[in-house]
Design an enzyme around this catalytic site. Sequence first.
Site, mmCIF file in Angstrom:
data_model
loop_
_atom_site.group_PDB
_atom_site.id
_atom_site.type_symbol
_atom_site.label_atom_id
_atom_site.label_comp_id
_atom_site.label_asym_id
_atom_site.label_seq_id
_atom_site.Cartn_x
_atom_site.Cartn_y
_atom_site.Cartn_z
ATOM 1 N N TYR A 138 0.897 -1.166 0.000
ATOM 2 C CA TYR A 138 0.000 0.000 0.000
ATOM 3 C C TYR A 138 0.923 1.200 0.000
ATOM 4 O O TYR A 138 0.920 2.018 0.891
ATOM 5 C CB TYR A 138 -0.827 -0.098 1.292
ATOM 6 N N ARG A 247 -15.073 -2.964 -3.552
ATOM 7 C CA ARG A 247 -14.990 -1.929 -2.511
ATOM 8 C C ARG A 247 -16.054 -2.063 -1.436
ATOM 9 O O ARG A 247 -15.800 -1.751 -0.265
ATOM 10 C CB ARG A 247 -15.090 -0.539 -3.145
ATOM 11 N N LYS A 263 -10.496 -8.955 -2.174
ATOM 12 C CA LYS A 263 -9.280 -8.969 -2.988
ATOM 13 C C LYS A 263 -8.917 -10.363 -3.491
ATOM 14 O O LYS A 263 -7.982 -10.495 -4.264
ATOM 15 C CB LYS A 263 -8.091 -8.460 -2.163
#
Length: 429
Positions: A138, A247, A263
């Site tokens: 990230y 999401r 994911k």
Amino acid sequence: MDKTTDPKLKSFIDVHPESDFPIQNIPFGVFRPSKKDAPRVCTAIGDYVLDLSVLQKEGFFNQEVFKDKPVFNSASLNAFMALGKEARVTARQVISRLLSADVSDLRDNSALRKACLYTMNEVILDLPVEIGDYTDFYSSREHATNVGTMFRGKDNALQPNWLHLPVGYHGRSSSVVVSGTDLHRPKGQTKADDADAPSFTPCRLMDFELEMGFFLGTGNPLGKRITMQGADEHIWGLALVNDWSARDIQKWEYVPLGPFGAKNFGTSISPWIITPEALEPFRTKGPEQKDPAPLPYLQSKENRDTYDIELEVAIKGENMDEPFTVCRSNFKYLYWSMKQQLVHHSVTGCNMRTGDLLASGTISGPTPDSYGSMLELSWRGSNPIKFTNGEERKFLKDGDEVIMRGWSQGDGYRIGFGECTGKVLPALD
Ligand code: MN
């Protein structure tokens, strides 16, 4: 200087200046001439793939590092990758020479050319690596700030740890697929803010994430960490990554341990692995890391650990004649480098292995047109993207194909990654 990256080098095969695969690139992949054929290792030159298993059988890879190791007659790059940097560099030298306009071995041998050169769009490109573990970071400050601002407000956008370590999570390698593989919209639990209880539905907020991943060549033994000084030895090559994301599923499930089902339903990678040697002329400085400086184990002397790689994402809906570009970004925007990701990953003594994939996290740039996900581009749906055919998108619709591209622009040639594509299919029952 590495002669294989000399911009003046020319192949006897015609290569368009905007081709992803000039003689300086020499990417590695795995292909099958047709469905019934066995997969084998290849490289790309212009519009062609070059079968390295044939060249190895013909004795062109007779160097010590390849002795008694038929690594190109394989369904994955893993055996080749496990030989480390020396084998990769040697292979580049052999291939560069054979493809050169000045060398007759392949150029003037029509039987050999027929046996090892194939038109790229007539072959099947397979997943190039048998992926061991997949870790997703990230590492874009812009992306983390955007997402943090949307969910927690501007003042708390970055979590307190973010500037001190490359945040990451252990992902799922079984669902990593090669470009061109279509994926069904996932189902899962979602919960609207005003709902009393969660419901089981198809994902409504389907997204892509523009990422770059790198593969481990050689690993490290359990307990013995990889250092900043040694990290380059382990990084075998890079590929484009689309880390598809649900999401709404993510929003409900991610506290406190991070994403899970949001994911794990699919991650797409480009079929070609681009080597550090090909990218070396495009090495550049990463963002400053001074306030705060990272702890010493993550410090890099010169901070020239990234590459100038232009990145683009386009979407092609079912009713569109042409893809519409929604994002232009650059790999160099990433705050944490690949080396820092790898060093932090193994700092505990975690053993990395050949074929492991470490992805960067969404690569967003400083401007709104450089955001690397629909979540950011449409600012959580509040600012729909308008296509030239009049359609709008907040998130991805069924039938949308997402097309990612990446390249480093040289003088008269480019080091390209090929495409990373995938289409969103309707959810299954
Ligand atoms: Mn991701």
